[in-house]
Design a protein around this motif. Structure first.
Motif, PDB file in Angstrom:
ATOM      1  N   UNK A   1       0.802  -1.229   0.000  1.00 35.89           N
ATOM      2  CA  UNK A   1       0.000   0.000   0.000  1.00 35.89           C
ATOM      3  C   UNK A   1       0.829   1.272   0.000  1.00 35.89           C
ATOM      4  N   UNK A   2       1.892   1.327   0.786  1.00 33.67           N
ATOM      5  CA  UNK A   2       2.703   2.546   0.861  1.00 33.67           C
ATOM      6  C   UNK A   2       3.296   2.885  -0.498  1.00 33.67           C
ATOM      7  N   UNK A   3       3.768   1.868  -1.205  1.00 37.19           N
ATOM      8  CA  UNK A   3       4.347   2.091  -2.533  1.00 37.19           C
ATOM      9  C   UNK A   3       3.286   2.646  -3.481  1.00 37.19           C
ATOM     10  N   UNK A   4       2.099   2.071  -3.454  1.00 35.08           N
ATOM     11  CA  UNK A   4       1.029   2.536  -4.344  1.00 35.08           C
ATOM     12  C   UNK A   4       0.606   3.964  -3.990  1.00 35.08           C
TER      13      UNK A   4
ATOM     14  N   UNK B   1       3.822   4.322  -6.915  1.00 30.59           N
ATOM     15  CA  UNK B   1       4.456   3.128  -7.453  1.00 30.59           C
ATOM     16  C   UNK B   1       3.445   2.092  -7.897  1.00 30.59           C
ATOM     17  N   UNK B   2       3.943   1.035  -8.506  1.00 33.58           N
ATOM     18  CA  UNK B   2       3.079  -0.051  -8.984  1.00 33.58           C
ATOM     19  C   UNK B   2       2.634  -0.980  -7.858  1.00 33.58           C
TER      20      UNK B   2
ATOM     21  N   UNK C   1      10.628   7.720  -5.003  1.00 31.14           N
ATOM     22  CA  UNK C   1      11.764   7.634  -4.080  1.00 31.14           C
ATOM     23  C   UNK C   1      11.687   6.305  -3.341  1.00 31.14           C
ATOM     24  N   UNK C   2      12.743   5.972  -2.617  1.00 31.20           N
ATOM     25  CA  UNK C   2      12.755   4.723  -1.859  1.00 31.20           C
ATOM     26  C   UNK C   2      11.613   4.698  -0.850  1.00 31.20           C
ATOM     27  N   UNK C   3      10.967   3.531  -0.744  1.00 28.71           N
ATOM     28  CA  UNK C   3       9.807   3.378   0.132  1.00 28.71           C
ATOM     29  C   UNK C   3      10.011   2.172   1.037  1.00 28.71           C
TER      30      UNK C   3
END
Length: 327
Positions: free
Chosen positions: A112-115, A119-120, A317-319
């Motif tokens: 979830x955090x990436x989305x 992010x994908x 950015x990095x997650x």
């Protein structure tokens, strides 16, 4: 409280055949993989399968009960990574419930955090693959091909000290994954060429095969595509994917259920400039590697380390994703 340094973690994820859950122990400090431990499996009963197929309200309880039963066999684990089966568009099961039952931290919801940050949402295994490359003593870049719903590629450079370093990882869905089975007859090369002309293959990574993309590739191959044609399509997709790597990897390691397909192994070996072998041949636990990845990611989340980045999911950015629930 999670102790500092290396600890034993356990991950539990769904598996397709036989349908159920698989768990695997891994020793890690979050940055490096230091060893593998025991594995365990929990197959769904007929009644459980019926509840899960219906995505009934009781599905979450079925998953939580089965996961708790399986994880009770790993009392030495200090932290759990949990990914439930995907039902009706979301993962079934609660990390909070498992944390209360097991009495240790549980990390879940890695995507979830990436989305939320553009992010994908995946793949999340490339950072684990980088640690695996260093664990097996690789010195030159190598690639992992995970054969599941799709054929997913990770390119990693173990010379870089961590996966978050720019240039350490590249990842994307290469194309369709051929099912496992006897491949006889000649492939339909015209259908494969038609598939390779799809817009998806012109897109630069990171990229993921969404439902529309997957449907377009399947339509290009044709509804009656033989297994030989599907094998050729997968191998050709992977070969096309190699064009996106910063440099040719010395080895390609096959993971996932499709690694048991000898016809695919042969076609990959014929088309690629790299040595082709299974993760098992490299000394890794192929049958439970996805669960081990979940354990490693859980430790990365607990230690505040990133789990994805611009070259793996397209996030800006990095997650560091993941929800930590404590007892």
């Amino acid at each position: 409280m999670l102790q500092s340094g290396a600890v034993w973690a356990v991950g539990v994820v769904p598996q397709a055949e036989p349908a159920g859950l698989v768990a695997a122990m891994l020793r890690s400090d979050g940055a490096s993989v230091l060893g593998f431990g025991r594995q365990g499996f929990r197959v769904w009963s007929g009644a459980e399968c019926a509840v899960l197929r219906a995505a009934a309200p009781a599905a979450a309880e079925v998953v939580e009960t089965a996961a708790a039963e399986l994880l009770s066999g790993f009392p030495e684990a200090e932290i759990v990574g949990f990914r439930g089966p995907r039902l009706a568009g979301s993962e079934a099961g609660s990390g909070a419930v498992l944390a209360a039952v097991l009495g240790c931290p549980v990390v879940s919801d890695f995507r979830s955090s990436d989305r939320h940050l553009g992010g994908l949402g995946g793949p999340l295994t490339p950072f684990f693959h980088h640690a695996l490359a260093r664990f097996i003593g690789a010195r030159a870049p190598l690639a992992f091909l995970t054969l599941g719903a799709h054929a997913a590629l990770s390119w990693v450079d173990p010379a870089e000290p961590g996966p978050e370093v720019p240039g350490a990882c590249v990842a994307f869905d290469a194309g369709p994954a051929a099912p496992v089975g006897p491949s006889t007859g000649a492939p339909n090369l015209k259908a494969v060429a038609r598939m390779l002309a799809a817009p998806y293959f012109l897109r630069m990574p990171p990229k993921a095969l969404g439902p529309a993309d997957a449907a377009a590739l399947a339509q290009a191959l044709g509804r009656r595509a033989t297994l030989a044609t599907r094998v050729e399509a997968t191998a050709a997709s992977v070969a096309r994917g190699f064009e996106h790597f910063p440099q040719a990897p010395t080895r390609l390691l096959l993971a996932g259920a499709g690694r048991a397909n000898p016809a695919l192994m042969a076609r990959l070996a014929a088309l690629l400039p790299s040595a082709v072998e299974t993760v098992d041949a490299a000394g890794l636990p192929g049958g439970a590697l996805a669960a081990a990845a979940c354990a490693h990611l859980a430790l990365r989340v607990a230690r505040g380390l990133p789990t994805s980045g611009p070259r793996t999911t397209g996030v800006a950015a990095l997650v560091g994703g993941g929800q930590i629930d404590r007892p």
